[in-house]
Scaffold this active site. Structure first.
Site, PDB file in Angstrom:
ATOM      1  N   ASP A   2       8.266  31.491 -43.586  1.00 45.46           N
ATOM      2  CA  ASP A   2       7.753  32.447 -44.570  1.00 45.46           C
ATOM      3  C   ASP A   2       7.160  31.811 -45.818  1.00 45.46           C
ATOM      4  OD1 ASP A   2      10.036  31.379 -45.677  1.00 45.46           O
ATOM      5  OD2 ASP A   2      11.282  33.096 -45.163  1.00 45.46           O
TER       6      ASP A   2
ATOM      7  N   GLU B 277      10.879  31.939 -35.969  1.00 43.12           N
ATOM      8  CA  GLU B 277      11.802  32.500 -36.969  1.00 43.12           C
ATOM      9  C   GLU B 277      11.264  33.864 -37.444  1.00 43.12           C
ATOM     10  OE1 GLU B 277      14.094  29.978 -40.088  1.00 43.12           O
ATOM     11  OE2 GLU B 277      12.711  31.213 -41.245  1.00 43.12           O
TER      12      GLU B 277
ATOM     13  N   GLU C 187       8.858  35.152 -50.191  1.00 42.81           N
ATOM     14  CA  GLU C 187       9.045  34.955 -48.744  1.00 42.81           C
ATOM     15  C   GLU C 187       9.151  36.260 -47.960  1.00 42.81           C
ATOM     16  OE1 GLU C 187      10.640  33.249 -51.095  1.00 42.81           O
ATOM     17  OE2 GLU C 187      10.150  31.143 -50.728  1.00 42.81           O
TER      18      GLU C 187
ATOM     19  N   HIS D 131      17.257  26.162 -55.208  1.00 42.06           N
ATOM     20  CA  HIS D 131      15.853  25.919 -55.537  1.00 42.06           C
ATOM     21  C   HIS D 131      14.970  27.154 -55.451  1.00 42.06           C
ATOM     22  CE1 HIS D 131      15.648  25.896 -51.115  1.00 42.06           C
ATOM     23  NE2 HIS D 131      14.402  26.327 -51.298  1.00 42.06           N
TER      24      HIS D 131
ATOM     25  N   ARG E 114      12.682  30.446 -55.785  1.00 44.28           N
ATOM     26  CA  ARG E 114      11.818  30.974 -56.835  1.00 44.28           C
ATOM     27  C   ARG E 114      12.447  32.159 -57.569  1.00 44.28           C
ATOM     28  NH1 ARG E 114       6.108  29.419 -56.921  1.00 44.28           N
ATOM     29  NH2 ARG E 114       6.388  27.813 -55.359  1.00 44.28           N
TER      30      ARG E 114
ATOM     31  N   HIS F 129      16.222  19.544 -55.941  1.00 47.50           N
ATOM     32  CA  HIS F 129      14.847  19.771 -55.463  1.00 47.50           C
ATOM     33  C   HIS F 129      13.849  19.267 -56.510  1.00 47.50           C
ATOM     34  CE1 HIS F 129      11.345  22.103 -54.077  1.00 47.50           C
ATOM     35  NE2 HIS F 129      12.019  22.379 -52.963  1.00 47.50           N
TER      36      HIS F 129
HETATM   37  C1  UD1 Z   1       8.576  26.176 -50.917  1.00 45.32           C
HETATM   38  C2  UD1 Z   1       8.577  27.541 -50.194  1.00 45.32           C
HETATM   39  C3  UD1 Z   1       9.997  28.044 -49.969  1.00 45.32           C
HETATM   40  C4  UD1 Z   1      10.855  26.983 -49.289  1.00 45.32           C
HETATM   41  C5  UD1 Z   1      10.782  25.706 -50.114  1.00 45.32           C
HETATM   42  C6  UD1 Z   1      11.595  24.614 -49.470  1.00 45.32           C
HETATM   43  C7  UD1 Z   1       6.617  28.918 -50.736  1.00 45.32           C
HETATM   44  C8  UD1 Z   1       6.108  30.043 -51.522  1.00 45.32           C
HETATM   45  N1  UD1 Z   1       7.887  28.541 -50.993  1.00 45.32           N
HETATM   46  O1  UD1 Z   1       9.037  26.371 -52.250  1.00 45.32           O
HETATM   47  O2  UD1 Z   1       9.946  29.182 -49.145  1.00 45.32           O
HETATM   48  O3  UD1 Z   1      12.198  27.436 -49.226  1.00 45.32           O
HETATM   49  O4  UD1 Z   1       9.417  25.290 -50.206  1.00 45.32           O
HETATM   50  O5  UD1 Z   1      11.672  23.493 -50.279  1.00 45.32           O
HETATM   51  O6  UD1 Z   1       5.912  28.394 -49.902  1.00 45.32           O
HETATM   52  N2  UD1 Z   1       7.554  18.849 -55.201  1.00 45.32           N
HETATM   53  C9  UD1 Z   1       7.400  17.465 -55.209  1.00 45.32           C
HETATM   54  N3  UD1 Z   1       7.528  16.792 -54.021  1.00 45.32           N
HETATM   55  C10 UD1 Z   1       7.804  17.421 -52.838  1.00 45.32           C
HETATM   56  C11 UD1 Z   1       7.967  18.814 -52.854  1.00 45.32           C
HETATM   57  C12 UD1 Z   1       7.833  19.518 -54.032  1.00 45.32           C
HETATM   58  O7  UD1 Z   1       7.176  16.869 -56.232  1.00 45.32           O
HETATM   59  O8  UD1 Z   1       7.898  16.753 -51.803  1.00 45.32           O
HETATM   60  C13 UD1 Z   1       7.402  19.618 -56.466  1.00 45.32           C
HETATM   61  C14 UD1 Z   1       5.969  19.695 -56.947  1.00 45.32           C
HETATM   62  O9  UD1 Z   1       5.957  19.699 -58.339  1.00 45.32           O
HETATM   63  C15 UD1 Z   1       5.519  21.043 -56.429  1.00 45.32           C
HETATM   64  C16 UD1 Z   1       6.775  21.847 -56.640  1.00 45.32           C
HETATM   65  O10 UD1 Z   1       7.820  20.944 -56.252  1.00 45.32           O
HETATM   66  O11 UD1 Z   1       4.449  21.540 -57.168  1.00 45.32           O
HETATM   67  C17 UD1 Z   1       6.884  23.145 -55.908  1.00 45.32           C
HETATM   68  O12 UD1 Z   1       6.598  23.047 -54.512  1.00 45.32           O
HETATM   69  P1  UD1 Z   1       6.119  24.412 -53.752  1.00 45.32           P
HETATM   70  O13 UD1 Z   1       5.761  24.040 -52.376  1.00 45.32           O
HETATM   71  O14 UD1 Z   1       5.107  25.104 -54.586  1.00 45.32           O
HETATM   72  O15 UD1 Z   1       7.312  25.394 -53.745  1.00 45.32           O
HETATM   73  P2  UD1 Z   1       8.816  25.253 -53.397  1.00 45.32           P
HETATM   74  O16 UD1 Z   1       9.521  25.728 -54.586  1.00 45.32           O
HETATM   75  O17 UD1 Z   1       9.135  23.916 -52.857  1.00 45.32           O
END
Ligand code: UD1
Length: 373
Positions: free
Chosen positions: A95, A117, A131, A212, A214, A244
């Site tokens: 999702d 899923e 999600e 973690h 949102r 996270h």
């Molecule tokens: C996303 C998913 C969520 C899932 C989660 C798992 C959406 C809307 N949300 O949320 O459903 O549960 O992933 O983790 O798609 N970042 C890094 N390195 C990484 C990963 C993230 O630096 O390897 C930081 C970056 O600043 C990035 C931020 O985390 O901009 C947010 O990542 P994002 O994919 O936007 O959303 P998640 O909160 O991870």
């Protein structure tokens, strides 16, 4: 049959990995993988662990990215790949922003979309945000729905999906879990637990925390951190929290929990050490979906720090409990489990309602039989 599997975040990589590994061994299938790289470091670790080298990498992650920016990137860069490879099926799990945009692109090109899923629901538009709406949209565009449980199948049937398009497969996260749980405990975990004084029969208990989501950003994360700070006043616990990389998580956690006795903050862990840490925990506090699915395999009680869950099977089975993010409730429920052995035993059950480790086989068999039919 040509299949493109698309993934973008760490949990998607974990859940798709067993399917991708089996696809590449299946005769008659040309399997390719596209990583949108909505996550970077966190997803690369998982792909390495499962020895998956995506044919396509969109490299979309930017610091503090918005959902609109990720979506725009997927729309712009995945579409030409669909045009060039022209798969019979596109597969995606769950999702996230990656999944919802991928499902729409497949629809635009009239390519069949298999949603893994499928059918998880809270029936609350804002929980989890975004999600719940992402997965409903993926359902609308999907041609086959791989529901992990009978409950998720029921949700799809109530929404009018034809029964023959739904396959109850179990969640492939359990296939992935079995793949790593039998591997040796990584030295970093053994070393960490020895340093913290957590040995098999020690009076000290490990509480594993992840948070973690949102919808918990802001007050929810603040509350969770304050609850942990108070729980850490007990001498009989060690709280370990891999944090996270999202800045909305990093900021409050570091501000409220750095340098607190009995709290160890870690960078995000690779999947293998995380699973082994989970195995050694006495209690898990989390807002993660995957961990709700994984913990029952090890019989570890989970307090879910959310208002809703799309995974009620574990609650009905008595292994998970929804506790919200109010600090007093989190602390009360954690103490009950730590101080009352009868309450603990009641929750510590090892039956896993989310899967039996054979989801990948069922998904691929369904794809093959549907295509033949
Ligand atoms: C996303 C998913 C969520 C899932 C989660 C798992 C959406 C809307 N949300 O949320 O459903 O549960 O992933 O983790 O798609 N970042 C890094 N390195 C990484 C990963 C993230 O630096 O390897 C930081 C970056 O600043 C990035 C931020 O985390 O901009 C947010 O990542 P994002 O994919 O936007 O959303 P998640 O909160 O991870």
């Amino acid at each position: 049959m040509k299949i493109l599997s698309v993934l973008g975040t760490r949990p998607e990589a974990v859940k798709m990995a067993p399917i991708i590994r089996l696809l590449r061994e299946t005769a008659g299938i040309e399997s390719r993988v596209c990583n949108t790289a909505q996550h970077r470091q966190m997803i690369d670790q998982v792909l390495d662990l499962f020895e998956i080298q995506p044919e396509y990498d969109l490299d979309l992650m930017r610091e503090g990215q918005t959902m609109a920016q990720v979506s725009a990137g997927v729309f712009t860069h995945l579409d030409p790949i669909l045009g060039e490879f022209n798969p019979d099926w596109v597969l995606a799990v769950g999702d996230t922003t990656t999944v919802v945009t991928t499902s729409l692109l497949a629809f635009y090109r009239k390519i069949k979309f298999g949603h893994i899923e499928a059918g998880l629901r809270t029936h609350n538009k804002w929980h989890p945000f975004p999600e719940e709406i992402n997965r409903r949209l993926a359902t609308v565009t999907a041609d086959l729905h791989f529901a992990p449980t009978a409950w998720s199948q029921g949700n799809l049937l109530r929404e009018g999906i034809e029964p023959e398009k739904i396959f109850v497969t179990g969640n492939p996260v359990i296939d992935a879990l079995n793949y790593v749980a039998h591997q040796e405990e990584p030295k970093e975990i053994t070393g960490l637990l020895n340093t913290l004084g957590i040995t098999d029969h020690a009076a000290k208990r490990l509480i594993l925390v992840t948070a973690h989501r949102r919808e918990n950003f802001g007050q929810g994360m603040e509350n969770i951190c304050h609850a942990l700070r108070q729980l850490a006043q007990r001498e009989d616990v060690e709280i370990v929290y891999p944090v996270h990389l999202n800045p909305n998580v990093q900021e409050p956690v570091n501000r409220i929990l750095s340098d607190v006795k009995h709290v160890t903050l870690l960078p995000p862990l690779d999947y293998l050490p995380l699973v082994h840490l989970m195995k050694r925990a006495s209690l898990i506090l989390t807002d993660s979906g995957g961990i709700q699915e994984e913990a029952p395999t090890f019989g570890i009680p989970v307090l879910v720090m959310r208002e809703t869950t799309e995974r009620p099977e574990g609650i009905e089975a008595g292994i998970l409990k929804l506790v919200g993010t109010e600090p007093s409730r989190i602390i009360r429920e954690a103490k009950r489990l730590l101080d009352d052995p009868a309450e603990y035993t009641k929750m510590a059950k090892t039956a896993n309602p989310y899967g039996d480790g054979h989801a990948a086989e069922r998904i691929i068999n369904a794809l093959l039989s549907t295509s033949r039919g």
